[in-house]
Each structure stands twice: as structure tokens, then as C-alpha cells.
Design a protein around this motif. Structure first.
Motif, PDB file in Angstrom:
ATOM      1  N   ARG A 106       7.176 -12.212   3.807  1.00 55.08           N
ATOM      2  CA  ARG A 106       6.092 -13.195   3.968  1.00 55.08           C
ATOM      3  C   ARG A 106       5.990 -14.102   2.748  1.00 55.08           C
ATOM      4  NH1 ARG A 106       3.297  -8.396   6.216  1.00 55.08           N
ATOM      5  NH2 ARG A 106       3.273  -8.625   8.489  1.00 55.08           N
ATOM      6  N   PRO A 156       6.518  -7.462  11.965  1.00 58.79           N
ATOM      7  CA  PRO A 156       7.316  -6.238  11.862  1.00 58.79           C
ATOM      8  C   PRO A 156       7.552  -5.640  13.248  1.00 58.79           C
ATOM      9  CG  PRO A 156       5.042  -5.800  11.266  1.00 58.79           C
ATOM     10  CD  PRO A 156       5.140  -7.279  11.461  1.00 58.79           C
ATOM     11  N   ASP A 185       0.849 -11.366  14.086  1.00 57.36           N
ATOM     12  CA  ASP A 185       1.840 -10.686  13.237  1.00 57.36           C
ATOM     13  C   ASP A 185       1.692  -9.168  13.270  1.00 57.36           C
ATOM     14  OD1 ASP A 185      -0.489 -10.415  11.830  1.00 57.36           O
ATOM     15  OD2 ASP A 185       0.261 -11.265   9.955  1.00 57.36           O
ATOM     16  N   GLU A 214       6.079  -1.797   4.019  1.00 58.93           N
ATOM     17  CA  GLU A 214       5.118  -2.835   3.654  1.00 58.93           C
ATOM     18  C   GLU A 214       5.621  -3.699   2.504  1.00 58.93           C
ATOM     19  OE1 GLU A 214       2.404  -4.029   4.986  1.00 58.93           O
ATOM     20  OE2 GLU A 214       2.751  -2.701   6.678  1.00 58.93           O
ATOM     21  N   PHE A 253      12.180  -6.595  11.514  1.00 59.34           N
ATOM     22  CA  PHE A 253      11.164  -7.609  11.771  1.00 59.34           C
ATOM     23  C   PHE A 253      11.772  -8.712  12.630  1.00 59.34           C
ATOM     24  CE2 PHE A 253      13.154  -8.695   7.701  1.00 59.34           C
ATOM     25  CZ  PHE A 253      13.432 -10.047   7.819  1.00 59.34           C
ATOM     26  N   GLY A 300       8.813   1.442   9.125  1.00 60.71           N
ATOM     27  CA  GLY A 300       8.265   0.224   8.539  1.00 60.71           C
ATOM     28  C   GLY A 300       8.288   0.286   7.021  1.00 60.71           C
ATOM     29  N   MET A 314       7.909  -6.263   4.036  1.00 59.91           N
ATOM     30  CA  MET A 314       7.192  -7.311   4.760  1.00 59.91           C
ATOM     31  C   MET A 314       6.467  -8.252   3.800  1.00 59.91           C
ATOM     32  SD  MET A 314       8.199  -6.953   7.728  1.00 59.91           S
ATOM     33  CE  MET A 314       7.279  -8.403   8.234  1.00 59.91           C
TER      34      MET A 314
END
Length: 251
Positions: free
Chosen positions: A240, A220, A107, A233, A211, A231, A236
Motif C-alpha cells: 500500500r 489481500p 480492500d 500485514e 494479494f 496473510g 500489505m
């Protein structure tokens, strides 16, 4: 009109079932790929629906879903695995199940390179994917992780073996272009409140993040061609968490 039987040798030895092997040589068929954990599959119903729908389109008749599940259970027992990477291939009148060790998905952020290619009958997970494999291997030799398939005008459709989604800071957007709507994508779409819309290579700098998804997991995107993506976080973590909330359906 009668046909002579097929004769096939493998590594210098006659094939045990030449007629079956001749069938499997055909590129006219479809498949689905999944990860099995403790006898369960995320999105199992979607995988079975995929097999049924594609069989109806290609062969004019659907599949017996209970029979397919039984074939998968049988193959897993024979392989001695409760955790595995499983594929179900469908040919006209023939089903084939393969079982191998489960994939450990990386990942880490992925670098994508765009290529001018779109899969024929892109809505199907069909056999004969030479074009996408060719482009994926070519970009990997250049140091990229995945090929991003695009139309001649730069419209983004999908990755060679992934779906891609973009984040503009307000919503998750999946490209509205000819592509395979993967099971992981289908599971995430409603959970993320995402949308579909056109995306071109010229649009990429306007997105904050992206992603990719497939049956193995989610990762990502760090850059597309020479455009770096900052990006996000929090995005993401949200993606997830949504994927982790999906239940494993028992085979």
C-alpha cells in the motif's frame, strides 16, 4: 458492393445514430479503465500506451494520445466530475469515453475460487469478456469474491478482473502465464522488486500471502479454494505504501 443502412430501435424508438450503435455492438475492440481523482490518474501514461499498442495490433494504426486525453477531459467536464471512474473504448475509427461516479474499492481480504478458463488474447484488455464475467458471477453466487483463472494443468494466470501476486516470505511473485498486465501491477512491479515465475494451484499452500490488484485498488487474499492463506500485514503495508507513492498524472 453497397450495403443497406442499418436500422436499430432502442426501447421501441429509432436510434439517434444507427451506424454508430452498430459499430459499438461489435465485440472487436479494446478499452482501458481508470480512476480519476482531482483531474489526475495514476499510471496515465501506461493507460495511453495500452490504448496505442492494442490499436496498432487490432487496427493497424495507433492512437493520438493528446486527442484521447482531450476526449477524457471533455467527458469529465460534461459530466461535471473531477473524481470519477473513466473508461476509454476504442473501435476502428471510433473512440468512446464513459464517466461514472468513482468506485470505493473494498480492500477487505478476498476469497478466490479457481476456474479452468483463460482469456483469449489475454495480453489485451479487449471487449467480449463474457467468459470471465460468467465465471466471476458464478463463483460469487457460491460465496467467493473473485474467480482465479487457470489453465487445464492448474497453472494460475490472473483473476477475472484482477492480477494476483504471491508472497513466499522473501519475494513477491506474479504468475508468468498468459494474462493482462494491468496498470496497477505494472506500477507496483518495480517498486516491490518483484519477480515473475510459474505458479500452480499445487503451489498455493507454500505461499504465506497473496494479494490482488486492479485499477480500483489492492486487496489481500484470504483463501484460494479451500486453502487459507495466513496473510502478512507487513507485506500489505509495504504494498500500500508503494502504491500510495505513485504520482497522479494530470489529464
Amino acid at each position: 458492393m453497397s450495403h443497406a443502412p442499418v436500422y436499430i430501435e432502442i426501447d421501441g424508438r429509432p436510434a439517434a445514430d444507427p451506424e454508430l450503435i452498430a459499430t459499438l455492438q461489435s465485440a472487436y475492440g479494446h478499452f482501458t479503465a481508470m480512476q480519476v481523482r482531482h483531474g489526475g490518474v495514476r499510471g496515465l501514461g501506461l493507460h495511453l500506451d495500452r490504448l496505442d499498442g492494442a490499436s496498432r495490433e487490432l487496427f493497424g494504426t495507433g492512437v493520438d494520445k493528446d486527442h484521447v486525453r482531450a476526449l477524457m477531459r471533455q467527458a469529465l467536464r460534461a459530466a461535471g466530475r473531477a473524481e470519477a471512474a473513466v473508461r476509454v473504448y476504442m473501435y476502428e475509427g471510433t473512440a468512446m469515453v464513459t464517466v461514472r461516479e468513482p468506485f470505493a474499492f473494498d480492500d477487505a481480504p478476498q476469497a478466490l475460487k479457481s476456474v479452468p478458463y483463460q482469456r483469449p488474447a489475454a495480453h489485451l484488455k479487449h471487449l467480449g469478456g463474457f467468459g470471465q464475467t460468467y465465471h466471476r458471477e458464478a463463483v460469487r453466487r457460491e460465496g467467493f469474491d473473485e474467480a482465479l483463472l487457470t489453465a487445464p494443468d492448474g497453472t494460475v494466470s490472473e483473476g477475472a478482473v484482477t492480477n494476483i501476486a504471491f508472497w513466499d516470505g522473501a519475494s513477491v511473485r506474479w504468475p508468468d502465464a498468459p494474462a493482462l498486465h494491468g496498470v496497477t501491477m505494472a506500477l507496483l512491479e518495480p517498486l516491490l522488486g518483484s519477480v515473475r515465475g510459474p505458479v500452480t494451484l499445487a503451489d498455493v499452500p507454500s505461499f504465506r500471502a497473496a494479494f490482488v490488484t486492479n485499477s480500483r485498488g489492492i486487496a489481500p487474499v484470504s483463501r484460494i479454494d479451500e486453502t487459507a492463506l495466513p496473510g502478512d500485514e507487513r507485506l500489505m503495508a509495504r504494498v500500500r505504501e508503494a502504491y500510495a507513492s505513485v504520482e497522479w498524472e494530470t489529464l
